[in-house]
Scaffold this motif. Structure first.
Motif, mmCIF file in Angstrom:
data_model
loop_
_atom_site.group_PDB
_atom_site.id
_atom_site.type_symbol
_atom_site.label_atom_id
_atom_site.label_comp_id
_atom_site.label_asym_id
_atom_site.label_seq_id
_atom_site.Cartn_x
_atom_site.Cartn_y
_atom_site.Cartn_z
ATOM 1 N N PRO A 5 0.777 -1.403 -0.041
ATOM 2 C CA PRO A 5 -0.207 0.232 0.024
ATOM 3 C C PRO A 5 0.822 0.999 0.014
ATOM 4 N N ILE A 6 0.499 2.246 -0.846
ATOM 5 C CA ILE A 6 1.232 3.555 -0.697
ATOM 6 C C ILE A 6 0.315 4.379 -0.112
ATOM 7 N N THR A 7 1.161 5.306 0.719
ATOM 8 C CA THR A 7 0.459 6.177 1.647
ATOM 9 C C THR A 7 1.222 7.474 1.427
ATOM 10 N N LEU A 8 0.477 8.852 1.436
ATOM 11 C CA LEU A 8 1.296 9.911 1.599
ATOM 12 C C LEU A 8 2.103 10.281 2.480
ATOM 13 N N GLY A 9 3.394 10.498 2.152
ATOM 14 C CA GLY A 9 4.449 10.776 3.283
ATOM 15 C C GLY A 9 4.338 12.066 3.859
ATOM 16 N N ALA A 10 4.507 12.853 2.720
ATOM 17 C CA ALA A 10 4.252 14.388 3.045
ATOM 18 C C ALA A 10 3.993 15.391 1.863
ATOM 19 N N ILE A 11 3.663 16.415 1.963
ATOM 20 C CA ILE A 11 3.350 17.429 0.942
ATOM 21 C C ILE A 11 4.446 18.230 1.087
ATOM 22 N N ASN A 12 5.119 18.652 -0.168
ATOM 23 C CA ASN A 12 6.310 19.320 0.075
ATOM 24 C C ASN A 12 5.846 20.578 -0.704
ATOM 25 N N GLY A 46 -2.512 14.166 13.661
ATOM 26 C CA GLY A 46 -3.111 12.960 14.456
ATOM 27 C C GLY A 46 -3.463 11.948 13.350
ATOM 28 N N PRO A 47 -4.238 10.899 14.102
ATOM 29 C CA PRO A 47 -4.360 9.795 12.920
ATOM 30 C C PRO A 47 -5.133 10.179 11.665
ATOM 31 N N GLY A 48 -4.817 9.938 10.689
ATOM 32 C CA GLY A 48 -5.371 10.371 9.267
ATOM 33 C C GLY A 48 -4.991 11.850 8.839
ATOM 34 N N GLY A 49 -4.170 12.561 9.560
ATOM 35 C CA GLY A 49 -3.698 13.690 9.135
ATOM 36 C C GLY A 49 -2.400 13.347 8.205
ATOM 37 N N PHE A 50 -1.881 14.560 7.813
ATOM 38 C CA PHE A 50 -0.943 14.587 6.663
ATOM 39 C C PHE A 50 0.177 15.406 7.041
ATOM 40 N N ALA A 51 1.567 15.057 6.719
ATOM 41 C CA ALA A 51 2.419 16.079 7.145
ATOM 42 C C ALA A 51 2.970 16.879 5.865
#
Length: 129
Positions: A5-12, A46-51
């Protein structure tokens, strides 16, 4: 072979002032910035948030923004959230309120002009699906 599974690590984002832009987004998301030299990391709130990761601009900004963030809030809370973000100095761009039955949104820009949307989706029984 299965694909992991691919998840979003961070928005740069590149920014003229990474610390100030990170502070704006920290106020939006509720996360606590973690500065590191000229860059700032904003972890998920928090859970479900994004960096998010803010770094100094390395070149001219393109004339057309190729992508933007779509933030989702509970049905009925979009306008209050938009007002909160405007108080943080986001700038209003436009609303799309009746073009699609499954979503309505307001497009804003952050302090450096990056577009983002605040969307709400009606409960399934109100979507006409």
């Amino acid at each position: 072979m299965t694909t992991p599974p691919i998840t979003l690590g961070a928005i740069n984002l590149e920014a003229r002032n990474p610390a100030a832009l990170a502070e704006f987004w920290a106020s939006v998301t509720g996360a606590v910035p973690s500065p590191g030299g000229d860059s700032v990391y904003l972890p998920p709130a928090g859970p479900g948030g994004f960096a998010m990761f803010f770094q100094p601009v390395t070149g001219p900004r393109p004339e057309h923004q190729a992508f933007h963030l779509d933030l989702t809030v509970p049905w009925g809370s979009r306008q209050a959230e938009v007002e909160r973000l405007l108080s943080l100095r986001a700038t209003y761009q436009w609303d799309v309120l009746d073009e699609f039955p499954h979503v309505q949104w307001t497009t804003l820009a952050d302090r450096e002009g990056n577009l983002f949307c605040v969307a709400e989706h009606p409960p399934t029984d109100q979507q006409g699906v």
